[in-house]
Design a protein around this motif. Sequence first.
Motif, short mmCIF file in Angstrom:
data_model
loop_
_atom_site.label_atom_id
_atom_site.label_comp_id
_atom_site.label_asym_id
_atom_site.label_seq_id
_atom_site.Cartn_x
_atom_site.Cartn_y
_atom_site.Cartn_z
N GLN A 154 0.85 -1.20 0.00
CA GLN A 154 0.00 0.00 0.00
C GLN A 154 0.89 1.25 0.00
O GLN A 154 2.09 1.17 0.27
N CYS A 155 0.26 2.39 -0.31
CA CYS A 155 1.01 3.65 -0.37
C CYS A 155 1.69 3.92 0.97
O CYS A 155 1.07 3.82 2.03
N MET A 156 2.99 4.25 0.92
CA MET A 156 3.76 4.46 2.15
C MET A 156 3.35 5.74 2.89
O MET A 156 3.66 5.91 4.05
N ILE A 157 2.63 6.65 2.21
CA ILE A 157 2.23 7.89 2.88
C ILE A 157 0.77 7.83 3.36
O ILE A 157 0.51 7.94 4.55
N CYS A 158 -0.19 7.60 2.45
CA CYS A 158 -1.60 7.63 2.86
C CYS A 158 -2.15 6.24 3.19
O CYS A 158 -3.29 6.13 3.66
N GLU A 159 -1.36 5.21 2.96
CA GLU A 159 -1.73 3.82 3.26
C GLU A 159 -2.95 3.33 2.50
O GLU A 159 -3.58 2.35 2.89
N SER A 160 -3.30 4.04 1.41
CA SER A 160 -4.43 3.56 0.62
C SER A 160 -3.97 2.43 -0.29
O SER A 160 -2.78 2.29 -0.58
N ASP A 161 -4.95 1.65 -0.74
CA ASP A 161 -4.65 0.52 -1.62
C ASP A 161 -4.75 0.92 -3.09
O ASP A 161 -4.68 0.06 -3.96
N LEU A 175 4.30 4.69 -3.72
CA LEU A 175 3.43 5.83 -3.43
C LEU A 175 2.34 5.89 -4.48
O LEU A 175 2.57 5.56 -5.65
N CYS A 176 1.15 6.34 -4.05
CA CYS A 176 0.04 6.47 -5.01
C CYS A 176 0.19 7.80 -5.77
O CYS A 176 1.05 8.62 -5.44
N LYS A 177 -0.70 7.99 -6.76
CA LYS A 177 -0.53 9.19 -7.59
C LYS A 177 -0.80 10.49 -6.81
O LYS A 177 -0.29 11.54 -7.15
N ASN A 178 -1.61 10.40 -5.76
CA ASN A 178 -1.89 11.61 -4.95
C ASN A 178 -0.71 12.00 -4.08
O ASN A 178 -0.55 13.17 -3.74
N CYS A 179 0.09 11.01 -3.68
CA CYS A 179 1.18 11.28 -2.73
C CYS A 179 2.54 11.40 -3.39
O CYS A 179 3.50 11.83 -2.74
N LYS A 180 2.63 11.00 -4.66
CA LYS A 180 3.96 10.91 -5.26
C LYS A 180 4.72 12.25 -5.26
O LYS A 180 5.94 12.27 -5.24
ZN LIG Z 1 -0.88 7.82 -1.10
#
Ligand SMILES: [Zn+2]
Length: 255
Positions: A154-161, A175-180
């Motif tokens: 999962q994303c290392m920042i927001c923990e979303s899947d 990282l997801c696209k929102n957190c990258k």
């Molecule tokens: Zn994220």
Amino acid sequence: MALIKTKGLVIKEQAYKEQDKILTIFTENEGKIQCMARGVRRQKSGLLASTQIFAYGEFVYYPGKNFGIINQASLIEAFYPLRNDLTKMALAAYLLDLINNAFDFYQKSPEILKLLLHVLFYLSGGKAKNDLVLVGAFQLKLVSVLGYRPGITQCMICESDQKPAVFSIEGYGILCKNCKHQATGYSYKLSPGMLELLRDFLRKPIKELKEQDASTEDATKVNDLLDHYIGYCVGKSSKAYTFYKSLLNPLSKIK
Ligand SMILES: [Zn+2]
């Protein structure tokens, strides 16, 4: 002084004086050690084969202050076919270099030694469907054993899947696209194939991974990413990897 007997793999050799060598050996019982092997550069030396790089054998040595002195060595496996294929040899030399960089003297991991021997055996015998898959699996399993297992579920920042966009070196994972955009340092754009490979490298045993194929593009990018990540985690980058890459693309060296 009591003799020490242990199995180990020669991961580095340096010529010393006229006929001697200083070997770095990754051993089962004593971890990474340095030993002097006397007279082994003479053609007649009985220890010639067992004191070369890639030699896996049983070593008997006197422990010393700076390095041990080899008393006996018997060869178990030399991985000779590696020497007939420059690319395979460069890849295998890279794996040894990773061990040399990642381990301190006397630090041991029989688990990593065993994994490395399996990978060398498959590489040398041409037993893997894709050598780059083997190398990537070794890179990721090694760095995990060292305590730097990256987060790739999962994303290392927001923990979303939600779908991961990048692998952040300094973020220790995906990282997801929102957190990258919050990442510092270098990030690698992830294709679905690359992410799948990273996940397979962590969860599947090496015996299974040797049967697995991958696109050369994905596997190469994952190898690059993991080499960068290991270098960041252990604080030392591998010159052997640079050499291997220069073999694949000789023109890049000239530029
Ligand atoms: Zn994220």
